[in-house]
Design a protein around this motif. Structure first.
Motif, mmCIF file in Angstrom:
data_model
loop_
_atom_site.group_PDB
_atom_site.id
_atom_site.type_symbol
_atom_site.label_atom_id
_atom_site.label_comp_id
_atom_site.label_asym_id
_atom_site.label_seq_id
_atom_site.Cartn_x
_atom_site.Cartn_y
_atom_site.Cartn_z
ATOM 1 N N GLN A 1 -15.964 6.223 -19.618
ATOM 2 C CA GLN A 1 -16.099 7.659 -19.399
ATOM 3 C C GLN A 1 -17.175 8.261 -20.290
ATOM 4 O OE1 GLN A 1 -12.072 8.936 -20.083
ATOM 5 N NE2 GLN A 1 -11.501 8.757 -17.905
ATOM 6 N N LEU A 2 -17.233 7.773 -21.558
ATOM 7 C CA LEU A 2 -18.269 8.259 -22.462
ATOM 8 C C LEU A 2 -19.665 7.899 -21.950
ATOM 9 C CD1 LEU A 2 -16.767 7.438 -25.980
ATOM 10 C CD2 LEU A 2 -17.093 9.705 -24.953
ATOM 11 N N LEU A 3 -19.820 6.668 -21.451
ATOM 12 C CA LEU A 3 -21.122 6.255 -20.927
ATOM 13 C C LEU A 3 -21.530 7.108 -19.730
ATOM 14 C CD1 LEU A 3 -20.772 2.367 -21.163
ATOM 15 C CD2 LEU A 3 -22.290 3.812 -22.538
ATOM 16 N N LEU A 4 -20.575 7.445 -18.885
ATOM 17 C CA LEU A 4 -20.889 8.300 -17.731
ATOM 18 C C LEU A 4 -21.319 9.698 -18.181
ATOM 19 C CD1 LEU A 4 -18.045 7.320 -15.222
ATOM 20 C CD2 LEU A 4 -20.506 6.900 -14.962
ATOM 21 N N MET A 5 -20.643 10.207 -19.194
ATOM 22 C CA MET A 5 -20.979 11.540 -19.686
ATOM 23 C C MET A 5 -22.339 11.557 -20.369
ATOM 24 S SD MET A 5 -17.359 12.906 -21.220
ATOM 25 C CE MET A 5 -18.169 14.390 -21.833
ATOM 26 N N ARG A 6 -22.723 10.477 -21.052
ATOM 27 C CA ARG A 6 -23.966 10.453 -21.814
ATOM 28 C C ARG A 6 -25.074 9.663 -21.114
ATOM 29 N NH1 ARG A 6 -21.566 14.197 -24.962
ATOM 30 N NH2 ARG A 6 -20.004 13.351 -26.402
ATOM 31 N N LYS A 7 -24.896 9.368 -19.819
ATOM 32 C CA LYS A 7 -25.841 8.480 -19.152
ATOM 33 C C LYS A 7 -27.265 9.009 -19.154
ATOM 34 C CE LYS A 7 -24.903 10.330 -14.530
ATOM 35 N NZ LYS A 7 -24.485 9.995 -13.163
ATOM 36 N N ASP A 8 -27.444 10.354 -19.167
ATOM 37 C CA ASP A 8 -28.797 10.899 -19.151
ATOM 38 C C ASP A 8 -29.517 10.660 -20.465
ATOM 39 O OD1 ASP A 8 -28.358 11.759 -16.591
ATOM 40 O OD2 ASP A 8 -27.701 13.767 -17.215
ATOM 41 N N LYS A 9 -28.778 10.380 -21.530
ATOM 42 C CA LYS A 9 -29.372 10.170 -22.850
ATOM 43 C C LYS A 9 -29.524 8.690 -23.203
ATOM 44 C CE LYS A 9 -27.494 14.494 -24.645
ATOM 45 N NZ LYS A 9 -26.678 15.124 -25.716
ATOM 46 N N ILE A 10 -29.135 7.812 -22.281
ATOM 47 C CA ILE A 10 -29.207 6.368 -22.545
ATOM 48 C C ILE A 10 -30.482 5.809 -21.913
ATOM 49 C CG2 ILE A 10 -28.095 4.123 -22.162
ATOM 50 C CD1 ILE A 10 -25.420 5.604 -22.018
ATOM 51 N N PRO A 11 -31.391 5.232 -22.699
ATOM 52 C CA PRO A 11 -32.623 4.657 -22.130
ATOM 53 C C PRO A 11 -32.299 3.530 -21.147
ATOM 54 C CG PRO A 11 -32.752 4.836 -24.529
ATOM 55 C CD PRO A 11 -31.320 5.095 -24.161
ATOM 56 N N LYS A 12 -33.125 3.417 -20.136
ATOM 57 C CA LYS A 12 -32.936 2.362 -19.150
ATOM 58 C C LYS A 12 -33.198 0.988 -19.769
ATOM 59 C CE LYS A 12 -34.035 5.096 -15.033
ATOM 60 N NZ LYS A 12 -34.899 5.206 -13.835
ATOM 61 N N GLY A 13 -32.415 0.011 -19.360
ATOM 62 C CA GLY A 13 -32.622 -1.359 -19.806
ATOM 63 C C GLY A 13 -31.882 -1.720 -21.077
ATOM 64 N N GLU A 14 -31.250 -0.746 -21.731
ATOM 65 C CA GLU A 14 -30.514 -1.042 -22.955
ATOM 66 C C GLU A 14 -29.197 -1.742 -22.628
ATOM 67 O OE1 GLU A 14 -31.357 -0.565 -26.090
ATOM 68 O OE2 GLU A 14 -33.319 0.245 -25.531
ATOM 69 N N ASN A 15 -28.853 -2.766 -23.425
ATOM 70 C CA ASN A 15 -27.556 -3.427 -23.222
ATOM 71 C C ASN A 15 -26.553 -3.085 -24.312
ATOM 72 O OD1 ASN A 15 -28.615 -4.875 -25.334
ATOM 73 N ND2 ASN A 15 -28.872 -6.779 -24.171
ATOM 74 N N ARG A 16 -27.025 -2.379 -25.358
ATOM 75 C CA ARG A 16 -26.124 -1.906 -26.398
ATOM 76 C C ARG A 16 -26.564 -0.499 -26.812
ATOM 77 N NH1 ARG A 16 -22.950 -5.639 -29.075
ATOM 78 N NH2 ARG A 16 -22.879 -4.279 -30.902
ATOM 79 N N VAL A 17 -25.648 0.439 -26.815
ATOM 80 C CA VAL A 17 -25.965 1.825 -27.201
ATOM 81 C C VAL A 17 -24.837 2.367 -28.066
ATOM 82 C CG1 VAL A 17 -27.351 2.292 -25.133
ATOM 83 C CG2 VAL A 17 -24.891 2.753 -25.115
ATOM 84 N N ARG A 18 -25.171 3.399 -28.809
ATOM 85 C CA ARG A 18 -24.174 4.119 -29.605
ATOM 86 C C ARG A 18 -24.185 5.578 -29.145
ATOM 87 N NH1 ARG A 18 -23.737 3.511 -36.031
ATOM 88 N NH2 ARG A 18 -23.069 1.460 -35.255
ATOM 89 N N VAL A 19 -23.022 6.065 -28.726
ATOM 90 C CA VAL A 19 -22.920 7.440 -28.218
ATOM 91 C C VAL A 19 -21.845 8.179 -28.994
ATOM 92 C CG1 VAL A 19 -23.714 6.791 -25.904
ATOM 93 C CG2 VAL A 19 -21.255 6.784 -26.440
ATOM 94 N N LEU A 20 -21.921 9.523 -28.929
ATOM 95 C CA LEU A 20 -20.926 10.369 -29.576
ATOM 96 C C LEU A 20 -19.662 10.418 -28.745
ATOM 97 C CD1 LEU A 20 -23.158 13.357 -30.757
ATOM 98 C CD2 LEU A 20 -22.205 11.497 -32.160
ATOM 99 N N ASP A 21 -18.522 10.417 -29.459
ATOM 100 C CA ASP A 21 -17.229 10.563 -28.778
ATOM 101 C C ASP A 21 -17.009 12.043 -28.512
ATOM 102 O OD1 ASP A 21 -14.762 10.049 -27.720
ATOM 103 O OD2 ASP A 21 -14.137 8.688 -29.338
ATOM 104 N N TYR A 22 -15.881 12.373 -27.903
ATOM 105 C CA TYR A 22 -15.559 13.740 -27.568
ATOM 106 C C TYR A 22 -15.501 14.617 -28.822
ATOM 107 C CZ TYR A 22 -14.233 11.726 -23.094
ATOM 108 O OH TYR A 22 -14.219 11.054 -21.901
ATOM 109 N N ASP A 23 -15.119 14.013 -29.939
ATOM 110 C CA ASP A 23 -15.029 14.807 -31.186
ATOM 111 C C ASP A 23 -16.283 14.666 -32.021
ATOM 112 O OD1 ASP A 23 -14.856 12.224 -31.953
ATOM 113 O OD2 ASP A 23 -12.922 12.379 -32.996
ATOM 114 N N ASN A 24 -17.404 14.242 -31.373
ATOM 115 C CA ASN A 24 -18.709 14.033 -32.003
ATOM 116 C C ASN A 24 -18.750 12.937 -33.042
ATOM 117 O OD1 ASN A 24 -20.014 16.026 -30.492
ATOM 118 N ND2 ASN A 24 -19.285 17.670 -31.881
ATOM 119 N N SER A 25 -17.725 12.076 -33.089
ATOM 120 C CA SER A 25 -17.765 10.894 -33.948
ATOM 121 C C SER A 25 -18.399 9.750 -33.160
ATOM 122 C CB SER A 25 -16.372 10.511 -34.421
ATOM 123 O OG SER A 25 -15.543 10.165 -33.310
ATOM 124 N N THR A 26 -18.881 8.732 -33.860
ATOM 125 C CA THR A 26 -19.552 7.632 -33.170
ATOM 126 C C THR A 26 -18.666 6.398 -33.169
ATOM 127 O OG1 THR A 26 -20.616 6.972 -35.221
ATOM 128 C CG2 THR A 26 -21.834 8.451 -33.772
#
Length: 268
Positions: A243-268
């Motif tokens: 769900q987090l990946l779907l919410m942040r998909k616009d901020k994830i560069p194409k081709g990446e196989n590992r990413v770090r995104v913010l959780d709902y409470d802005n923690s990583t």
């Protein structure tokens, strides 16, 4: 089998069976053949081609009963029924025995067949035209001319508890030796009293191999199920990350196989 012992066995057994007619051929075990013969008294000529106990013998009656299931008689041996045993002789220094048979077919032709029994390190039985088999001992073979000594039967168990039996002729150490009046008596005792134990141990070993093989398969299947269960237990974790990946998909560069995104409470 020691060649000198086999030569003595042939010397003792041939006079008792040559000239008799084959009533039946049976296989008490998969590597054990018995020719049931008709004469003044019924008798049986047995050939054991087990690597654990290669031997031949003659005994009164029909010979040993079934020791192991599925002992089958080859077609060439089934055709021996009704034939007359013409000769029983050692060849190749006494480690091979040739039994020659003669019978008359339905149109009156005489047919000769030879049963060739090898009792060396790789025992075997084959049937061929009598003209292709030769009898008589090898005169130049020292082993065949040796004196086998007193009739005896040797016994020992290996480190796995398996029974080993032989007609030793003093050529091998044994844990126990039993004496007999004749070599044929020793062979009969081995075939009727000790071979069933060897066959039972062989069957037990085969069943243990089957059980171990099936256990390995079941263990692999169980391990696979355990892995699937462990992965299923992380269902909520995987759903949350998806769900987090779907919410942040616009901020994830194409081709990446590992990413770090913010959780709902802005923690990583």
């Amino acid at each position: 089998m020691n060649a000198a012992v086999l030569r003595r066995l042939v010397e003792e057994t041939a006079p008792r069976v040559v000239g008799l007619a084959v009533r039946d051929v049976v296989a008490p075990a998969r590597d054990f053949l018995v020719l049931r013969l008709n004469g003044e008294r019924r008798s049986a000529l047995g050939f054991c081609t087990s690597r654990a106990l290669p031997l031949l013998f003659v005994m009164e009656g029909d010979g040993p009963d079934e020791i192991e299931p599925n002992g089958s008689v080859p077609q060439g041996l089934r055709e021996m029924r009704g034939a007359t045993l013409e000769s029983l002789e050692p060849v190749e220094g006494g480690r091979v025995v040739v039994a020659t048979f003669r019978r008359t077919d339905q149109v009156g032709r005489e047919i000769e067949r030879a049963l060739v029994v090898s009792l060396d390190r790789r025992p075997s039985v084959s049937v061929m035209d009598a003209s292709h088999a030769s009898g008589g001992s090898s005169q130049g073979d020292v082993d065949a001319a040796a004196d086998p000594g007193e009739p005896s039967l040797g016994l020992r168990h290996d480190d796995r508890g398996r029974l080993h039996v032989g007609l030793p002729a003093g050529d091998r150490p044994w844990e126990e030796e039993r004496s007999f009046e004749t070599w044929n008596e020793a062979a009969v005792h081995a075939a009727t009293e000790l071979l069933p134990e060897i066959v039972t141990e062989r069957r037990r070993s085969e069943l243990m191999r089957i059980v171990r093989r099936r256990l390995r398969r079941k263990r692999r299947a169980i391990s696979k199920v355990e892995r699937e269960i462990a992965e299923a237990a992380r269902f909520e974790e995987f759903r949350h990350k998806a769900q987090l990946l779907l919410m942040r998909k616009d901020k994830i560069p194409k081709g990446e196989n590992r990413v770090r995104v913010l959780d709902y409470d802005n923690s990583t």
